[in-house]
Every structure is written in structure tokens, then in C-alpha cells.
Design a protein around this motif. Structure first.
Motif, PDB file in Angstrom:
ATOM      1  N   ASN A 269       0.344  -2.489 -11.252  1.00  0.00           N
ATOM      2  CA  ASN A 269       0.282  -1.196 -10.471  1.00  0.00           C
ATOM      3  C   ASN A 269       1.327  -1.171  -9.311  1.00  0.00           C
ATOM      4  O   ASN A 269       1.918   0.159  -8.977  1.00  0.00           O
ATOM      5  CB  ASN A 269      -1.150  -1.022  -9.502  1.00  0.00           C
ATOM      6  CG  ASN A 269      -2.293  -0.493 -10.585  1.00  0.00           C
ATOM      7  OD1 ASN A 269      -2.073  -0.125 -11.737  1.00  0.00           O
ATOM      8  ND2 ASN A 269      -3.231  -0.273  -9.976  1.00  0.00           N
ATOM      9  N   ILE A 302       0.029   5.358  -0.093  1.00  0.00           N
ATOM     10  CA  ILE A 302      -1.269   6.116  -0.602  1.00  0.00           C
ATOM     11  C   ILE A 302      -1.999   7.125   0.477  1.00  0.00           C
ATOM     12  O   ILE A 302      -2.517   6.491   1.378  1.00  0.00           O
ATOM     13  CB  ILE A 302      -2.067   5.112  -1.200  1.00  0.00           C
ATOM     14  CG1 ILE A 302      -1.453   4.281  -2.188  1.00  0.00           C
ATOM     15  CG2 ILE A 302      -3.383   5.787  -2.119  1.00  0.00           C
ATOM     16  CD1 ILE A 302      -2.276   3.138  -2.872  1.00  0.00           C
ATOM     17  N   GLN A 307      -7.093   7.295  -1.068  1.00  0.00           N
ATOM     18  CA  GLN A 307      -7.672   5.870  -1.068  1.00  0.00           C
ATOM     19  C   GLN A 307      -8.912   5.884  -1.304  1.00  0.00           C
ATOM     20  O   GLN A 307      -9.586   4.725  -1.877  1.00  0.00           O
ATOM     21  CB  GLN A 307      -7.461   5.219   0.199  1.00  0.00           C
ATOM     22  CG  GLN A 307      -5.916   4.945   0.524  1.00  0.00           C
ATOM     23  CD  GLN A 307      -5.603   4.259   2.002  1.00  0.00           C
ATOM     24  OE1 GLN A 307      -6.484   3.564   2.390  1.00  0.00           O
ATOM     25  NE2 GLN A 307      -4.456   4.524   2.450  1.00  0.00           N
ATOM     26  N   LEU A 310      -9.794   5.440  -4.935  1.00  0.00           N
ATOM     27  CA  LEU A 310      -8.992   4.353  -5.816  1.00  0.00           C
ATOM     28  C   LEU A 310      -9.852   3.555  -6.895  1.00  0.00           C
ATOM     29  O   LEU A 310      -9.685   3.199  -7.832  1.00  0.00           O
ATOM     30  CB  LEU A 310      -8.047   3.556  -5.181  1.00  0.00           C
ATOM     31  CG  LEU A 310      -6.922   4.390  -4.506  1.00  0.00           C
ATOM     32  CD1 LEU A 310      -6.272   3.345  -3.719  1.00  0.00           C
ATOM     33  CD2 LEU A 310      -5.995   4.456  -5.821  1.00  0.00           C
ATOM     34  N   ARG A 316      -8.435   9.158 -10.899  1.00  0.00           N
ATOM     35  CA  ARG A 316      -7.055   8.956 -10.618  1.00  0.00           C
ATOM     36  C   ARG A 316      -6.368   9.754  -9.631  1.00  0.00           C
ATOM     37  O   ARG A 316      -6.769  10.987  -9.446  1.00  0.00           O
ATOM     38  CB  ARG A 316      -6.405   9.166 -11.954  1.00  0.00           C
ATOM     39  CG  ARG A 316      -7.031   8.392 -13.121  1.00  0.00           C
ATOM     40  CD  ARG A 316      -6.099   8.443 -14.303  1.00  0.00           C
ATOM     41  NE  ARG A 316      -5.137   7.593 -14.160  1.00  0.00           N
ATOM     42  CZ  ARG A 316      -4.303   7.029 -15.190  1.00  0.00           C
ATOM     43  NH1 ARG A 316      -4.591   7.128 -16.380  1.00  0.00           N
ATOM     44  NH2 ARG A 316      -3.308   6.006 -14.790  1.00  0.00           N
ATOM     45  N   THR A 317      -5.629   9.303  -8.740  1.00  0.00           N
ATOM     46  CA  THR A 317      -4.921  10.014  -7.893  1.00  0.00           C
ATOM     47  C   THR A 317      -3.742  10.751  -8.455  1.00  0.00           C
ATOM     48  O   THR A 317      -3.646  10.393  -9.593  1.00  0.00           O
ATOM     49  CB  THR A 317      -4.135   9.100  -6.772  1.00  0.00           C
ATOM     50  OG1 THR A 317      -3.064   8.257  -7.523  1.00  0.00           O
ATOM     51  CG2 THR A 317      -5.230   8.275  -6.079  1.00  0.00           C
TER      52      THR A 317
END
Length: 368
Positions: A269, A302, A307, A310, A316-317
Motif C-alpha cells: 500500500n 490521507i 481514514q 479505511l 475504498r477511498t
């Protein structure tokens, strides 16, 4: 309250079901694919139960009321369970069926005279409870069907995937160093490993959603060696970007396999979402009772609202939308960490990058 409503309902059960079916076929798209008996399933049972609820010939003792509630719930759940088994039915259509039934019941029972307020309340309350029971069971049954499908699918994928993986490994071993095809074989093997990881994530997420726990086998682990092994493997795929900072002799009781998944997931990631070409630092520290693993990358922070989602599965962001994967990686990282009685935190700010901080007990309670 008289028995007129109860008697009229009992006398008109077949007519109500006929009118309901006609409207359902006109207004509920999924109904056109099923014959009459399948379409009606448990609804006649529900109407007979409603006859008893409207009757004053039955002594409504607390025990009888409780028994009726149990039976009503059983019938509602039966209807929801059966509807969930049909691929063309949705929750909206299930609920709409009950709305139609309520309208038809009132239409038939009030043809001669209006119902009493109490009778209407009984019918409305009964329908609402039936909807709740059916919808709850529909959701639970649909979830079970989806879980079974997911487990079966991922299990069946493993066979051909292992064949391709073994073939790629054999091809890579037979290629001579410097051969132009080595890079292709390495890319193929990395892609297979990512797919294998995605399948494992699906299987584990299915187990967790079904209320099962991950299969954690604790053993004594040298975490410095484990981190170095992961970094060596990742450097082969992503280049020499990884920096390890470590206290000496860090050992813990953990699942070597699962903690490796945590480290790999967070490090990959960091590669995906960190600033390109910047170092990714893995820091291992310890106290007398606790071990801390921090994986840090440079780049944009982020956002706080991102957050908060997450660690949710299949979420998903915005920045992750174009990346491959199921959206399960961080959900499983958190689940594995918690299975080790540990915690995970995020620190992310403009100018300082992003850190994921894993804290684990040296000896979990279940091992001590």
C-alpha cells in the motif's frame, strides 16, 4: 371487538390471494417468472395466522400471545428465506409484496363496512412485523448464499491458479540470468501472487463475515528476520525503496504467516499510494511487553474522512478507486492484528507523510 373481521378474512383468504397474485404479477417484476404456488409460498399461512389475531373467540392469554408471535415470526422468516433463493427478487420487491397484500386485505374486508380502528391497527401492526421478519431473513439468507458462492468460487480458482504458478516458477528457474524473458516471467509470477493474495483475502473475509475467526497458530517469531525477508521479496518487485530500522533481537509469539501478510499488505500500500521514488521505512521497536511496527511513506496525507473507512471491507477511498484489489486488504490487516490482541493506528499529515503503526503484545494472553 366482534368476530366480523376475522370471519370475513377467513372466508376470503382464497380471494385475497387471487387478487394479491394478480396485482403482484402486474407490479412486481420478479413474480412473472414463478408459478402460482411458488409465488404465494407462505402468504396463505400468514393470512390464517392473522385470522386468529383478529378473533375474540381465542383466549388471548400471555402464553397464547407469545406463541402467536413466535409463529408469525416463523412464517415471515419462511417467506423471506424463500424469496432470497430466487436470483430475480430484491429486498424492495419483497417489501412491495407486503404493501400490496395490506392494500388487498383492506380492500376486501371493507367492501361491506369499515373496519374498527382496533382491527385496522392489528392488521397494520401484523403486516409491519411480517415485513421486518421477512426482510431480516431475506438479508441473512442472501448473505449466506453469497458467502457460499464466494467460498466455492475462490476454492475452485485455487486449482488452476496453482498450476499456472508452478509453471511460472519452473520457467523462471530454467531461464538463464540475463535472458530477456526473465523479466516477463517475474512479472507473471508477481501477478499470480497478487491474484493468490486476493483470493485468500476473499476467503478470510468470508469467514469473518460468517462469524468465524481466523485460524491463528502462534509460534515464536524473530520479527526482524521476518521483516527483512518481506523487504527482500518486495525489493525484487518494486526496487530498492525499502529501509528497515530495527532494535536488536525482537521476538514475539505470533502467526508468522499472518503477520507476514500484514507487513506485505501495508508495504505494498505504501508503494501504491506513497510518493513515487521516495523511501518506505519499516521501523521495529520494543518495550518489555510490547512490539511496535511502523510502516511510513512520503506523499499526500490521507484525509480524516477517508481514514474513517479505511478498515471497512469493500470500501475504498477516492485515491484508491483506480487501484486493483477487492478493498479487503486493510480490513484483514486490522482483523489479523486484533486476532493477535494488537492495535493499528494511522498518522497522516501534510509534509510528514503517512504511517501505519501496529502494536502487538510480545506474548498474547492466549499463549501466556
Amino acid at each position: 371487538m366482534s368476530n366480523q373481521a376475522s370471519d370475513r378474512l377467513q372466508q376470503n383468504v382464497e380471494r385475497i390471494m387471487h387478487l394479491w397474485e394478480k396485482r403482484a404479477r402486474d407490479e412486481v417484476n420478479a413474480s412473472i417468472h414463478h408459478d402460482s404456488l411458488v409465488l404465494q409460498d407462505s402468504l396463505p399461512l400468514y393470512l390464517n395466522q392473522l385470522v386468529d389475531e383478529l378473533s375474540n373467540r381465542i383466549d388471548r392469554t400471555p402464553a397464547r400471545i407469545a406463541a402467536d408471535e413466535v409463529e408469525s415470526t416463523r412464517i415471515g422468516k419462511k417467506h423471506g428465506h424463500e424469496r432470497a433463493g430466487y436470483a430475480d427478487y430484491s429486498m424492495t420487491q419483497l417489501i412491495f409484496e407486503y404493501h400490496i397484500l395490506r392494500q388487498v386485505i383492506f380492500q376486501v374486508l371493507e367492501e361491506e363496512a369499515p373496519l374498527e380502528v382496533r382491527e385496522r391497527d392489528i392488521i397494520i401492526g401484523s403486516i409491519e412485523q411480517a415485513v421486518n421478519d421477512a426482510a431480516t431473513q431475506f438479508s441473512e439468507t442472501l448473505r449466506d448464499i453469497q458467502e457460499l458462492f464466494m467460498v466455492t468460487l475462490t476454492h475452485d480458482l485455487r486449482g488452476p491458479l496453482n498450476v499456472v504458478k508452478m509453471g511460472s516458477q519452473l520457467t523462471l528457474r530454467r531461464l538463464k540470468r540475463g535472458d530477456s524473458h526473465v523479466d516477463v516471467a517475474v512479472r507473471m509470477l508477481n501477478a499470480i501472487n497478487r491474484l493468490d493474495s486476493m483470493i485468500q483475502n476473499l476467503l478470510d473475509a468470508s469467514r469473518l463475515r460468517a462469524g468465524q475467526s481466523l485460524n491463528i497458530e502462534f509460534e515464536e517469531c524473530d520479527l526482524e528476520v521476518l521483516v527483512q525477508e518481506v523487504v527482500e521479496d518486495l525489493s525484487f518487485a518494486y526496487g530498492e525503496r525499502f529501509v528497515v530500522v530495527c532494535d536488536s533481537d525482537i521476538r514475539s509469539y505470533c502467526s508468522r504467516k499472518e503477520i507476514r501478510r500484514v507487513i506485505e499488505n501495508l508495504a505494498v500500500n505504501a508503494v501504491k499510494y506513497g510518493a513515487s521514488g521516495t523511501p518506505i521505512t519499516l521501523t521495529l521497536q520494543q518495550t518489555e511487553t510490547q512490539i511496535s511496527l511502523t510502516i511510513h511513506n512520503e506523499g499526500d496525507p490521507i484525509a480524516l474522512d477517508a481514514q474513517s473507512i479505511l478498515f471497512q471491507q469493500f470500501r475504498r477511498t477516492i485515491s484508491a478507486e483506480e487501484q486493483t484489489g477487492w478493498g479487503l486488504g486493510l480490513f484483514l490487516v486490522k482483523s489479523i492484528t486484533e486476532a493477535h490482541q494488537g492495535t493499528i493506528e494511522i498518522e497522516s499529515a501534510e509534509g510528514t507523510g503517512t504511517s501505519f503503526i501496529i502494536k502487538l503484545p510480545k506474548v498474547p494472553d492466549r499463549v501466556a
